[in-house]
Motif scaffolding. Sequence first.
Motif, PDB file in Angstrom:
ATOM      1  N   GLN A 233     -43.346  39.231  22.462  1.00  0.00           N
ATOM      2  CA  GLN A 233     -43.438  40.234  23.634  1.00  0.00           C
ATOM      3  C   GLN A 233     -42.831  41.448  22.941  1.00  0.00           C
ATOM      4  O   GLN A 233     -43.205  42.549  22.722  1.00  0.00           O
ATOM      5  CB  GLN A 233     -42.940  40.058  24.863  1.00  0.00           C
ATOM      6  N   ALA A 234     -41.776  41.270  22.258  1.00  0.00           N
ATOM      7  CA  ALA A 234     -40.942  42.407  21.354  1.00  0.00           C
ATOM      8  C   ALA A 234     -41.650  42.902  20.187  1.00  0.00           C
ATOM      9  O   ALA A 234     -41.898  44.368  20.055  1.00  0.00           O
ATOM     10  CB  ALA A 234     -39.793  41.620  20.973  1.00  0.00           C
ATOM     11  N   ILE A 235     -42.450  42.059  19.614  1.00  0.00           N
ATOM     12  CA  ILE A 235     -43.143  42.625  18.380  1.00  0.00           C
ATOM     13  C   ILE A 235     -44.627  43.181  18.963  1.00  0.00           C
ATOM     14  O   ILE A 235     -44.774  44.374  18.339  1.00  0.00           O
ATOM     15  CB  ILE A 235     -43.643  41.377  17.494  1.00  0.00           C
ATOM     16  N   ILE A 236     -45.314  42.571  19.910  1.00  0.00           N
ATOM     17  CA  ILE A 236     -46.242  43.515  20.407  1.00  0.00           C
ATOM     18  C   ILE A 236     -45.752  44.876  21.095  1.00  0.00           C
ATOM     19  O   ILE A 236     -46.687  45.841  20.888  1.00  0.00           O
ATOM     20  CB  ILE A 236     -46.974  42.521  21.500  1.00  0.00           C
TER      21      ILE A 236
ATOM     22  N   THR B  89     -43.517  43.089   9.316  1.00  0.00           N
ATOM     23  CA  THR B  89     -42.309  44.124   9.118  1.00  0.00           C
ATOM     24  C   THR B  89     -41.103  43.794   9.821  1.00  0.00           C
ATOM     25  O   THR B  89     -40.039  43.754   9.394  1.00  0.00           O
ATOM     26  CB  THR B  89     -42.680  45.617   9.390  1.00  0.00           C
ATOM     27  N   TYR B  90     -41.211  43.294  11.291  1.00  0.00           N
ATOM     28  CA  TYR B  90     -40.367  42.792  12.125  1.00  0.00           C
ATOM     29  C   TYR B  90     -39.456  41.603  11.729  1.00  0.00           C
ATOM     30  O   TYR B  90     -38.355  41.623  11.665  1.00  0.00           O
ATOM     31  CB  TYR B  90     -41.064  42.547  13.399  1.00  0.00           C
ATOM     32  N   LEU B  91     -40.474  40.607  11.094  1.00  0.00           N
ATOM     33  CA  LEU B  91     -39.657  39.622  10.765  1.00  0.00           C
ATOM     34  C   LEU B  91     -38.911  39.507   9.478  1.00  0.00           C
ATOM     35  O   LEU B  91     -37.636  38.857   9.348  1.00  0.00           O
ATOM     36  CB  LEU B  91     -40.678  38.425  10.497  1.00  0.00           C
ATOM     37  N   ARG B  92     -39.266  40.337   8.547  1.00  0.00           N
ATOM     38  CA  ARG B  92     -38.571  40.701   7.144  1.00  0.00           C
ATOM     39  C   ARG B  92     -37.289  41.777   7.485  1.00  0.00           C
ATOM     40  O   ARG B  92     -36.508  41.780   6.676  1.00  0.00           O
ATOM     41  CB  ARG B  92     -39.697  41.746   6.230  1.00  0.00           C
TER      42      ARG B  92
ATOM     43  N   HIS C   4     -40.221  28.702   7.919  1.00  0.00           N
ATOM     44  CA  HIS C   4     -39.770  29.189   9.279  1.00  0.00           C
ATOM     45  C   HIS C   4     -40.448  30.429   9.566  1.00  0.00           C
ATOM     46  O   HIS C   4     -41.159  30.592  10.596  1.00  0.00           O
ATOM     47  CB  HIS C   4     -38.304  29.158   9.467  1.00  0.00           C
ATOM     48  N   TYR C   5     -40.220  31.527   8.639  1.00  0.00           N
ATOM     49  CA  TYR C   5     -40.709  32.749   8.689  1.00  0.00           C
ATOM     50  C   TYR C   5     -42.300  32.687   8.694  1.00  0.00           C
ATOM     51  O   TYR C   5     -42.844  33.159   9.662  1.00  0.00           O
ATOM     52  CB  TYR C   5     -40.406  33.440   7.636  1.00  0.00           C
ATOM     53  N   ALA C   6     -42.929  31.851   7.761  1.00  0.00           N
ATOM     54  CA  ALA C   6     -44.333  32.011   7.827  1.00  0.00           C
ATOM     55  C   ALA C   6     -45.088  31.126   9.144  1.00  0.00           C
ATOM     56  O   ALA C   6     -46.187  31.673   9.840  1.00  0.00           O
ATOM     57  CB  ALA C   6     -44.669  31.171   6.592  1.00  0.00           C
TER      58      ALA C   6
END
Length: 762
Positions: free
Chosen positions: A459-462, A479-482, A517-519
């Motif tokens: 929800q934060a990313i959306i 961008t957010y995860l990086r 984990h990121y992917a």
Amino acid sequence: MNAIRLRRPEEGWLALILVSIMALLLAWAIDEPAWVNGHGRLTDGLSTIALLGVAVGFAGPKLGWGRWTTHLVGAVFAGLLLPIFGGWASLPGTSVGQAFQLAAAGSVDAYLDIAWRNLRFTDQEVHYILVLGALVWGTAQFASYAVFGHRRPFNGIVVMGLVLIANIALTSRPQLPYLVAYTAAALFLLIEMHAFDERATWLRRRIGDPATISSLYLRGGTVFIALALLGSMVLTTRAASSPLAGAWDGVDEQLIAIGEQLGRYLPNGGDLRPVGGVTFGSTFKIRDTWTTDPGIAFTATVPATEEKLYWRAATYDQFLLEGWDQTQTSKQAVDAGQSLLANTPEAAVESQTRPVTVTVRPDEYRDRAMLVPGIPVTADRSVQVILTGTRGWFGGIELSSARDGYTVQARVLQMGKGQDQITENRLRNAGTVYPAEITALYTGVPDGAIGPDATELLQAIISEAGTTEPYTLAKAMETYLRDPTHFFYTPDVSGIDCPSDSVVECFARFQRGYCLHYASTMAILLRAANPDHPIPTRLVQGFLPGQRSGNTETVENRSAHAWVEVFFPGYGWIRFDPTGGGIGTPTEIVEGPSIAPASPSPSGSGGPDLPDPTRRNNGDTGDPATATPPSSRGPGDRTLLILLSVLLALVVGAVAFAAWLRGPRGEVSPDVAWGSMSKAASRFGFGPRPTQTVYEYATTLGDLVPVARADLQTVAEAKVETTYAGVRIGGARLDSVRTATRRLRITLLRLLLRRPRRGSRR
């Protein structure tokens, strides 16, 4: 009242102490890597289990039990106690009954997950504790009985040492101190037991002072052990050669293949040491650590004009909470020089790609998965192309051998402003009408994949993206995860404890992890972002770009990487790399001119600009209707397989027993006959003692099996005459030895019903 005094064992307390130390070292070595999903507390009880195994192996001979009785009693105690230890490790503070029930329920669930529910992995842990506990208990008990029952310490030392070395070989954690300490204890045990045998001989023959010979052996042995260990440690720190280099060529590829098959049954922990460098299987677990090995995986010759080539090895469609899997796969043989992806939906579109030719030379990389930058076109070797689904989506390319270099022609996506080249605006307007099989394969989100923390993250990313349009959301998520203020990159997450959560939920909660984990998080969150129009996403494994020197690129093992690919109708799969920490490289696509949104196309079509593909079927008709669906196995199939396996085992056992009954083959000398007879008796716990003469041993066995007394005497007399008198026997005499040996193979089976007495082994 007099205090109760423990009777000193004949072998001495020192022998018992040394066996206990060896068993403890084995238990500590297995406990230290935290094999069970990285949770070291789960195996803390292995030291107690090891001492219990030693106690049973020691108590059996002292109580007059035979080998089989001792091991049977030990197995019963292990079966009762190990589940309790396992339950206590999983849930400390429970009662004995609750711990036993917890272990039983967890083990049954683990079996059902793998064997009946067709799950690739199980989230149960207690069965791993039981397996490791049984390994430690059984090894310690065997070694203890070998010392105090058979009085053959070498057998126990070898078996326990092999388990210790296997543990050291499997984990990348430094465990040399365990091996050094074990070696010292084993050498002392051998010296002590040899001194015991000499004392027994001197006492029996009434010569000299037994205490003198024991003291001499122990003093001299201590000096020898100290010098040997000191010299070995000096050599360990100074050695720079590789005398056995190349001796195991080709073996690593077989071990890799076996490891991939067994991977689903192994616990997730232990800092597993990779065999043959980095590997990519059709199914994999996301483990607690990621490779940081700086060794060279491969070198490649690439065009000097190309930069930052990602090396694809395999793609995965199904998320398994703890890992990924390739489903509905088939293999298509392709000869050298032939098109690798002809008649598949992933064949390169020339207007959207540019050609690149590379030559790969494996170094430590031994996986059979071919490494390809971009979309593969042709190879200079015959290969097996792994295709997913009936339409043939790219899964990977398998080589027959990973040792030789190969040349691949590929095409890399062209990000630019040309008429058909890929731009941000084109991707934003690609639409959300996907081929039906794409939706079926690459949009699944299994139950339990997303919990409250992952939902909050999505929800934060959306909210930050302001839309669920696929490209804008994918770019915002990358961008957010990086962003290091949100997530921290670390190749070791063994300190994080969330055994009941999926990898995605755990990563969202603790905000720490590595590329997988990121992917995995990006792939699953994209699939779940819009339930009405899920975004097809798959996970990819391979290597990051390496270090470039001219047109030679060197890629290290620690450059092994994972990223995601998102499908856009008309443009295919586009790479996104969400891994932060300066590891991954974000996707760079020019914005390009504004264009109108794509018009909807019928469901199940290839989408705009995507050709209508057909799947290749071993060069037959090419008609998807004739494609052979992937096989599935249900409980009925497994039952039949089990019955056939049992039947086959019975047939093999019957054949082997019949061959055994036929007796010795070829020429049978008295030495061979004596060795065969003593070996058969030794299997039942009645082996000869070093202090027994040939006649004494034959008489002992004759007293145990009276019906065999005459045959034993025949073999013993022939053995003495040929060995000590130098007589050569033949003719009828040799025939009688052969006949006696044949009968002894049957009559000595009666030793199974006899229990060795302590006096019979002296």
